[in-house]
Design an enzyme around this catalytic site. Structure first.
Site, PDB file in Angstrom:
ATOM      1  N   CYS A  46     -18.870 -37.476  23.996  1.00 33.29           N
ATOM      2  CA  CYS A  46     -18.877 -37.470  25.468  1.00 33.29           C
ATOM      3  C   CYS A  46     -18.586 -38.861  26.022  1.00 33.29           C
ATOM      4  O   CYS A  46     -17.882 -39.011  27.028  1.00 33.29           O
ATOM      5  CB  CYS A  46     -20.231 -37.002  25.993  1.00 33.29           C
ATOM      6  SG  CYS A  46     -20.664 -35.336  25.515  1.00 33.29           S
TER       7      CYS A  46
HETATM    8  C1  BEZ Z   1     -21.128 -35.787  21.290  1.00 33.44           C
HETATM    9  O1  BEZ Z   1     -20.775 -35.912  22.453  1.00 33.44           O
HETATM   10  O2  BEZ Z   1     -20.861 -36.639  20.452  1.00 33.44           O
HETATM   11  C2  BEZ Z   1     -21.889 -34.580  20.847  1.00 33.44           C
HETATM   12  C3  BEZ Z   1     -22.732 -33.923  21.721  1.00 33.44           C
HETATM   13  C4  BEZ Z   1     -23.445 -32.813  21.287  1.00 33.44           C
HETATM   14  C5  BEZ Z   1     -23.310 -32.371  19.979  1.00 33.44           C
HETATM   15  C6  BEZ Z   1     -22.437 -33.029  19.116  1.00 33.44           C
HETATM   16  C7  BEZ Z   1     -21.724 -34.144  19.535  1.00 33.44           C
END
Ligand code: BEZ
Length: 211
Positions: A46
């Site tokens: 994200c």
């Molecule tokens: C991420 O944004 O890295 C992420 C968020 C939730 C689960 C897995 C990865």
């Protein structure tokens, strides 16, 4: 609610964001819109996505597209995370990020897919036209970051095909040849494309991209 489908009116809402209270439909005004969800604050994928969209903001502006993100964490958390985004991605967050801690907007837009995760959103993207209707939706799992160049490419196609009787072929990019929609007769096509086209098959007519 049932999953939103192309052509549906998108739900309106009022939400707190990093740029103040947003009344969604009013905020969109006559612009196109992109609403996209993020599973959680302070997560690596994200963080890269929000940095990338901030870097591409001028490209969205050029296309008259307003961008708004969402994550199911509170506003204080978003504001702290924004510092990390700026420091690690080299681009400060430059569009509103909805604080959807009570999941009102996530539920309204069907962004939580319980078989993927009961509490966090998947990576949803909704492209909304100036008529507030859904023009495109994408769903990615949390583990896969989205390609925002592709999002700009499909917006170019959506905006072109909204105004001209054409469709865009596989892998099309702005400026390349397009396809005359099959529903248009050759007689009607002559009026719209006076410089002519190439007939590969009667149903596959290639024409220069209209201006
Ligand atoms: C991420 O944004 O890295 C992420 C968020 C939730 C689960 C897995 C990865």
């Amino acid at each position: 609610m049932a999953q939103l489908q192309l052509g549906d009116d998108v739900p309106d809402f009022t939400a707190e964001t990093t740029e103040g209270t947003v009344r969604f439909h009013e905020w969109l005004g006559n612009s196109w819109g992109v609403l996209f969800s993020h599973p959680k604050d302070f997560t690596p994928v994200c963080t890269t996505e929000l940095g990338r969209v901030s870097a591409l903001k001028p490209e969205f502006d050029k296309r008259n597209v307003k961008v708004i993100g969402l994550s199911v964490d509170p506003l204080g958390s978003h504001k702290e995370w924004a510092n990390d985004i700026k420091e690690t991605q080299g681009h400060a967050l430059n569009f509103p990020l909805i604080a959807d801690a009570d999941k009102t907007v996530s539920n309204l837009y069907g962004m939580i897919h319980p078989k993927a995760d009961n509490t966090l959103t998947v990576r949803s993207v909704f492209v909304i036209g100036p008529d507030k209707k859904l023009k495109l939706s994408l769903t990615y799992p949390a583990s896969t970051g989205r390609n925002f160049d592709e999002l700009l490419r499909v917006i170019d196609s959506l905006q072109l095909t909204a105004h001209h009787k054409v469709a865009t072929p596989s892998d099309w990019k702005q400026g390349q040849d397009v396809i005359i929609v099959p529903s248009l007769s050759d007689t009607d096509a002559k009026a719209l494309f006076p410089n002519g086209w190439k007939t590969v098959r009667p149903y596959l007519r290639i024409v220069s991209q209209p201006k």
